[in-house]
Motif scaffolding. Structure first.
Motif, mmCIF file in Angstrom:
data_model
loop_
_atom_site.group_PDB
_atom_site.id
_atom_site.type_symbol
_atom_site.label_atom_id
_atom_site.label_comp_id
_atom_site.label_asym_id
_atom_site.label_seq_id
_atom_site.Cartn_x
_atom_site.Cartn_y
_atom_site.Cartn_z
ATOM 1 N N HIS A 153 0.835 -1.206 0.000
ATOM 2 C CA HIS A 153 0.000 0.000 0.000
ATOM 3 C C HIS A 153 0.866 1.251 0.000
ATOM 4 C CE1 HIS A 153 -2.399 3.156 1.904
ATOM 5 N NE2 HIS A 153 -1.746 3.011 3.036
ATOM 6 N N CYS A 154 0.446 2.248 -0.790
ATOM 7 C CA CYS A 154 1.110 3.557 -0.815
ATOM 8 C C CYS A 154 2.619 3.412 -0.976
ATOM 9 C CB CYS A 154 0.778 4.339 0.452
ATOM 10 S SG CYS A 154 1.333 6.055 0.427
ATOM 11 N N PHE A 155 3.040 2.737 -2.039
ATOM 12 C CA PHE A 155 4.464 2.492 -2.242
ATOM 13 C C PHE A 155 5.207 3.799 -2.499
ATOM 14 C CE2 PHE A 155 8.297 1.611 -4.583
ATOM 15 C CZ PHE A 155 8.834 0.544 -3.871
ATOM 16 N N THR A 156 6.316 4.010 -1.768
ATOM 17 C CA THR A 156 7.147 5.207 -1.963
ATOM 18 C C THR A 156 8.631 4.853 -1.921
ATOM 19 O OG1 THR A 156 7.100 5.697 0.416
ATOM 20 C CG2 THR A 156 5.417 6.760 -0.941
ATOM 21 N N GLY A 157 8.953 3.586 -2.159
ATOM 22 C CA GLY A 157 10.324 3.125 -1.964
ATOM 23 C C GLY A 157 11.239 3.345 -3.159
ATOM 24 N N THR A 158 12.375 2.668 -3.117
ATOM 25 C CA THR A 158 13.400 2.797 -4.145
ATOM 26 C C THR A 158 13.144 1.828 -5.296
ATOM 27 O OG1 THR A 158 14.802 1.080 -3.169
ATOM 28 C CG2 THR A 158 15.090 3.332 -2.341
ATOM 29 N N GLU A 160 15.163 -0.552 -6.247
ATOM 30 C CA GLU A 160 15.522 -1.890 -5.780
ATOM 31 C C GLU A 160 14.391 -2.504 -4.964
ATOM 32 O OE1 GLU A 160 19.069 -4.166 -3.243
ATOM 33 O OE2 GLU A 160 19.001 -1.985 -3.321
ATOM 34 N N GLU A 161 13.795 -1.694 -4.093
ATOM 35 C CA GLU A 161 12.688 -2.186 -3.272
ATOM 36 C C GLU A 161 11.477 -2.533 -4.128
ATOM 37 O OE1 GLU A 161 14.013 0.394 0.687
ATOM 38 O OE2 GLU A 161 12.324 1.052 -0.538
ATOM 39 N N LEU A 162 11.201 -1.707 -5.123
ATOM 40 C CA LEU A 162 10.085 -1.981 -6.021
ATOM 41 C C LEU A 162 10.286 -3.297 -6.753
ATOM 42 C CD1 LEU A 162 7.468 -1.141 -7.440
ATOM 43 C CD2 LEU A 162 8.871 0.075 -9.123
ATOM 44 N N ASP A 189 10.072 8.298 -11.425
ATOM 45 C CA ASP A 189 11.100 7.751 -12.318
ATOM 46 C C ASP A 189 10.979 6.245 -12.513
ATOM 47 O OD1 ASP A 189 12.211 10.263 -12.662
ATOM 48 O OD2 ASP A 189 13.751 9.986 -11.121
ATOM 49 N N ILE A 190 10.340 5.551 -11.573
ATOM 50 C CA ILE A 190 10.338 4.081 -11.625
ATOM 51 C C ILE A 190 8.954 3.467 -11.804
ATOM 52 C CG2 ILE A 190 12.446 3.902 -10.236
ATOM 53 C CD1 ILE A 190 10.692 3.234 -7.796
ATOM 54 N N VAL A 191 7.902 4.292 -11.767
ATOM 55 C CA VAL A 191 6.553 3.738 -11.782
ATOM 56 C C VAL A 191 6.269 2.949 -13.061
ATOM 57 C CG1 VAL A 191 5.407 5.769 -12.769
ATOM 58 C CG2 VAL A 191 4.154 4.262 -11.193
#
Length: 263
Positions: A153-158, A160-162, A189-191
């Motif tokens: 939920h509410c992903f805001t990580g890096t 690598e974490e994604l 940048d990663i979505v």
């Protein structure tokens, strides 16, 4: 559209909750999950769902901020709540070492107990994580195949974490964090790395009002009616059309949370 994360029990909705639901429907929201963050709010979420059983669903769980306050029988209460027809996941649960409103060791204990509960009840997990990724993932790893689904939920990580979450088969919830070019740039940048088949959309209302709404609302309170703003930003950043995002996130959400009323 289905909003998978709305804190509808929050006091900021007390004066106009029914109007908020009406505006959500007018904006094309066909269902939403009301987030349970502790025992009291999980009970309130269940009560709200009874008022609109074809529109509202909920989670039941204890947020890491509330881990210090759990009663000895909280797992029994969550088990009982999970039997209610509109409760579709265990959570919001996880770890938050950013603020440490509860002691880290207690957070880990309560999180581990809820992971095991989800496996026993065969319920998806609705997950929170902030500044605790390695420990969080370590606790989840033994249960990746034992829990029907996990939603970050509410992903805001890096990045690598994604990728770790995606490789583990998790679903990823995207909020208005994406609409803030200041603090959300890393996510922007990663979505595009998130496959549509693992994407979900959410407002996390009343928090995380999309910064790019025009005209700017008078209130800083977010609400489900603003979910299309997040979809439009996703479309800009991923190359998928808004309709593709709406269609596939709907399919993902109906499947994971078994939302019969939204079929």
């Amino acid at each position: 559209m289905i909003d998978i994360g709305v804190n509808l029990t929050n006091s900021r909705f007390d004066k106009d909750r029914s109007d908020v639901l009406t505006r959500a429907k007018d904006a094309g929201i066909e269902a939403m999950l009301v987030t349970g963050t502790n025992i009291a709010e999980s009970r309130e979420a269940v009560a709200l769902c009874r008022q609109a059983p074809e529109f509202l669903y909920s989670t039941a769980g204890v947020h890491p901020h509330d881990a210090d306050g759990v009663s000895q029988d909280y797992l029994d209460i969550l088990t009982e709540l999970s039997q209610q027809p509109n409760v579709r996941a265990i959570g919001e649960c996880g770890l938050d070492f950013n603020r440490n409103f509860s002691a880290p060791e207690q957070q880990k204990r309560v999180f581990a107990e809820q992971i095991a509960l989800a496996a026993r009840l065969n319920k998806p997990l609705f997950l929170h994580q902030r500044d605790a990724f390695d420990t969080w993932f370590q606790l989840l790893s033994p249960y990746l195949s034992a829990v029907p689904a996990m939603v970050a939920h509410c992903f805001t990580g890096t990045k690598e974490e994604l990728l770790t979450c995606l490789d583990a088969g998790m679903y990823v919830g995207i909020t208005g964090w994406l609409c803030d070019e200041r603090r959300g740039q890393e996510l922007r940048d990663i979505v595009e790395l998130i496959p549509l088949q693992q994407l979900m959309i959410e407002t996390d209302a009343p928090y995380l009002l999309p910064r790019n709404i025009r005209p700017k609302p008078k209130s800083s309170r977010n609400e489900p009616a603003y979910l299309p703003v997040i979809v439009d930003m996703l479309a800009q950043l991923t190359g998928y059309s808004a309709q593709e995002i709406i269609s596939q996130t709907r399919e993902n959400t109906v499947k994971v949370f078994n939302l019969k009323g939204a079929d």
